[in-house]
Design a protein around this motif. Structure first.
Motif: not given
Lengths: 304, 257
Positions: A66-72, B106-119
């Motif tokens: 599932d693209p949302l539930r199993d995203r990772n 596999p990365a979360n876009p939130g990581m970029i916010l955190a990285a900007q704060v660190i920088v």
């Protein structure tokens, strides 16, 4: 199990029904085209498959996930190239490739992939300085970094010159050879005809037809046309008995024969039997674009 | 054939974080124009004031340079980085769909916010070090009386500026808009908080409001730590409130695409 299965997908943005009812079944290792006009729901459909949008109705399974539930889990094995998405402007090709590679547990060697997409000379060039074709090749390379089992390519060759476009096509064919499942969203008829094993025609948020490109053309029931000139007028009755022929007209000294099946061969054979010498023979076959028009009942907008 | 059981999730590890922080640092370092104000303006303020206020300070016995000039210079460093520069990067990343592109990896876009704060933190530390070093070298200023307090207060103020920056990034539709909104907030906070002269010279209500905003609160708190005075709880609460309010709005309003 199909590699990608969409059932009864429905997605609404405010008052606009972007996807009304879309079901697709993409087999492992095939190149599956999604074709339709602007606003037909192509991008919404593939973005839902990619897990970027939450459907209002229906189910989506990609490689059984599932693209949302199993995203990772799915992110490790699904490569996505987004229409119009840019990258860090001041980073070089090599820096971007190494950055994106670090997100995956297993993946391709960035240097090798840079070479495969033909960006070796640009590996120290910043993203903002790449040409459209180079940027697009980088996008493909990024989508392939995690050695995906399935790839979604949205408007792969929009804005590319014919040469760069052909290079892209060769790369996509290479993916199929490696057993990767490819979903290709396209506006470009020649591209779809050349690459896709099967394709889905979308119109106003619904699937109108699913078939091979040739199958869609014949399914549209469009006629073939043979035109020729003869030195002496002849009795067109010699063509009446040919099974493939539907109609025969003579216009300004030119004979126009319409029909189906192996029309050109059947007409030629009948003319030879009747000792009629045909000159300037021209044969027109319906194209995928004609089929699109017939199946959706609307003008295809190939621009934009 | 695909066997789902073989597909395992994998969250980006330390290597991915290191690469992302390095990527953001590279973006910041290659944005040359964005470096001039946070590093150049505070030095300019130190030099201009250093030449004019030293006599005045001695005459009145109040260490104006320590009490106001250095705090203003250091607050400018963290305010420009947090309120103007960082949101312009984040809004630009959203507009050009860099955040969306990251969301399909596999990365979360939130990581970029955190990285900007660190920088931003690293950049702020460098800017503060340059400012303090210049003050010590050229104007015979010592380290803060309460060094630990000064560092803690600067850290709190920096967090407040980044939180306001996240708010700007959340509401700005483009990088350009982020710079415009960020600069407007920066000058409003700055003007009411002592950037153009000690707040004693401002009308009382303006000064009162300014001290409740992150810039003025930071200037007062850093000044107190430098001169060895007591911390006014109101200024620390103002900074904490800026963090809580801005972060809450940002979390609610931030769009990834």
């Amino acid at each position: 199990m199909p590699a990608i299965e969409v059932r009864g997908l429905r997605k609404r943005y405010g008052d606009t029904l972007a996807v009304d009812d879309v079901s697709l079944s993409v087999e492992t290792g095939e190149i599956y085209g999604v074709l339709g006009r602007n606003g037909a729901g192509k991008t919404t459909t593939v973005e839902t498959i990619a897990g970027l949008r939450r459907p209002d109705g229906g189910t989506v399974r990609v490689l059984g996930l599932d693209p949302l539930r199993d995203r990772n889990r799915l992110r490790q094995v699904l490569g996505v190239q987004l229409q119009e998405a840019e990258l860090h402007s001041a980073l070089t090709v090599r820096e971007l490739m190494r950055l994106y590679r670090s997100f995956y547990r297993e993946g391709a060697d960035p240097e090798e992939l840079i070479e495969r997409v033909g960006l070796t000379e640009q590996r120290r060039t910043r993203f903002e300085a790449l040409s459209g074709g180079q940027a697009q090749r980088l996008n493909i390379a990024l989508a392939l970094l995690g050695l995906p089992r399935a790839v979604i390519l949205d408007e792969l060759t929009t804005g590319l010159d014919p040469d760069a476009r052909r290079q892209m096509w060769a790369m996509v064919e290479g993916l199929r050879d490696d057993g990767v499942t490819v979903v290709l969203v396209s506006h470009h008829m020649e591209e779809v005809e050349r690459l896709c094993d099967r394709l889905a025609l979308l119109d106003r948020g619904r699937v109108v037809a699913v078939d091979s490109p040739a199958g869609l053309v014949s399914r549209a029931g469009l006629e073939q046309v043979v035109r020729f000139r003869t030195v002496e007028p002849f009795d067109t009755a010699v063509l009446d008995r040919v099974e493939e022929v539907r109609s025969v007209r003579v216009v300004d000294g030119r004979t126009v024969v319409t029909g189906s099946g192996n029309l050109l061969h059947a007409v030629s054979a009948a003319l030879v039997r009747a000792d009629v010498v045909a000159l300037d023979t021209r044969f027109d076959q319906a194209t995928l674009e004609d089929a699109f028009l017939a199946l959706t009942g609307s003008a295809f907008d190939g621009g934009e | 054939m695909t066997d789902i059981a073989t597909i395992r999730a994998h969250r980006p590890g330390p290597r991915a974080w290191a690469r992302l922080v390095a990527a953001e640092a590279t973006m910041v370092a290659r944005d040359t124009s964005g470096l001039i104000i946070p590093f150049g303006l505070p030095l300019l303020i130190l030099v201009m004031n250093g030449m004019s206020v030293q006599d005045e300070a001695e005459a009145t016995g109040i260490p104006i340079f320590e009490r106001y000039v250095i705090p203003v210079a250091l607050t400018i460093v963290i305010a420009v980085i947090g309120v103007v520069n960082m949101p312009s990067f984040l809004a630009y990343y959203r507009r050009t769909q860099v955040l969306r592109r990251l969301a399909v990896t596999p990365a979360n876009p939130g990581m970029i916010l955190a990285a900007q704060v660190i920088v931003g933190m690293i950049q702020s530390a460098v800017g503060i070090a340059i400012g303090v070093a210049a003050a010590m070298l050229f104007f015979d200023v010592g380290l803060p009386e309460h060094l630990g307090t000064a560092l803690a207060v600067l850290g709190l103020a920096a967090l407040a500026m980044y939180a306001v920056g996240m708010f700007v990034a959340a509401v700005a539709p483009s990088g350009n808009a982020a710079v415009a909104i960020g600069l407007t907030l920066f000058f409003l906070f700055g003007a009411s908080g002592g950037m153009f002269g000690p707040t004693d010279n401002l009308p009382e209500p303006v000064a009162a409001v300014g001290e409740a905003l992150p810039f003025g609160a930071a200037v007062q708190a850093v000044g107190a730590a430098w001169a060895g005075g007591e911390q006014n709880l109101a200024h620390l609460l103002a900074l904490a409130a800026a963090i809580v309010v801005s972060a809450a709005i940002s979390v609610k309003a931030f769009r990834w695409d």
